[in-house]
Design a protein around this motif. Sequence first.
Motif, PDB file in Angstrom:
ATOM      1  N   TYR A  35      39.644  39.823  36.968  1.00  0.00           N
ATOM      2  CA  TYR A  35      40.778  39.046  37.452  1.00  0.00           C
ATOM      3  C   TYR A  35      40.842  39.076  38.977  1.00  0.00           C
ATOM      4  N   ASP A  43      43.764  37.663  41.764  1.00  0.00           N
ATOM      5  CA  ASP A  43      45.094  37.066  41.745  1.00  0.00           C
ATOM      6  C   ASP A  43      45.207  35.714  42.449  1.00  0.00           C
ATOM      7  N   TRP A  44      44.330  35.393  43.395  1.00  0.00           N
ATOM      8  CA  TRP A  44      44.423  34.115  44.099  1.00  0.00           C
ATOM      9  C   TRP A  44      43.548  33.018  43.492  1.00  0.00           C
ATOM     10  N   GLU A  98      42.500  30.320  40.885  1.00  0.00           N
ATOM     11  CA  GLU A  98      43.199  29.506  39.885  1.00  0.00           C
ATOM     12  C   GLU A  98      42.641  29.679  38.475  1.00  0.00           C
ATOM     13  N   SER A 108      41.321  32.303  37.241  1.00  0.00           N
ATOM     14  CA  SER A 108      41.782  33.598  36.745  1.00  0.00           C
ATOM     15  C   SER A 108      43.207  33.498  36.215  1.00  0.00           C
ATOM     16  N   LYS A 109      44.041  32.734  36.913  1.00  0.00           N
ATOM     17  CA  LYS A 109      45.431  32.563  36.465  1.00  0.00           C
ATOM     18  C   LYS A 109      45.482  31.847  35.117  1.00  0.00           C
ATOM     19  N   LYS A 110      44.659  30.824  34.960  1.00  0.00           N
ATOM     20  CA  LYS A 110      44.615  30.092  33.692  1.00  0.00           C
ATOM     21  C   LYS A 110      44.085  31.010  32.584  1.00  0.00           C
ATOM     22  N   ARG A 137      44.319  34.215  32.405  1.00  0.00           N
ATOM     23  CA  ARG A 137      45.352  35.196  32.063  1.00  0.00           C
ATOM     24  C   ARG A 137      46.334  34.601  31.054  1.00  0.00           C
ATOM     25  N   LYS A 138      46.756  33.365  31.285  1.00  0.00           N
ATOM     26  CA  LYS A 138      47.684  32.700  30.355  1.00  0.00           C
ATOM     27  C   LYS A 138      47.046  32.506  28.988  1.00  0.00           C
TER      28      LYS A 138
END
Length: 168
Positions: free
Chosen positions: A119, A121-122, A124, A126-128, A130-131
Amino acid sequence: MRTKLITLVTLLMMTSLNVSAAIEKQTLSVAEEVLFQRMFLEKTLSMPQVKVFNKQGVLLYGTNKADEELKVNMLKGLSVITNKGENKFTSHLKGITTADGAAINLDDFKQEIIVVESYVDWFEDSKKQRKDIEHVLSKVQNKDVLWLVLDVDPKKMANANVTVTHIE
């Protein structure tokens, strides 16, 4: 009255089954030299990345790239929890420790499913990712899950002179 009692007993049994399953989340530590070597020299760790293992270390699902069908593919991998196959967990986490600095030993984990997430944090994707993982794990019932998170941000490496132009 008897129908209500049976329904109540059934409800209590279902609730107690769901309570016994748990998701435990841990952050792992990656030394800068290990992160640099694995990401840039060995190219064995990339972002985003998800690997799902059973408690014997058998790989059930894995991707080294943004997987548009991650929810479907991960659920498919979890639908058949097999004990057949080699332990890939140990080699995947070679050189990575717990947040306390202890070596990772598969025998220390009692969970049925182990999710390893790389992961940043910045990033995108990775954010998707995570969800998507959260969605999948909300669907996994009656299974104990260990969710191991690796922060693999190359920008956090203080001693490495790295310019990140593209991450696969």
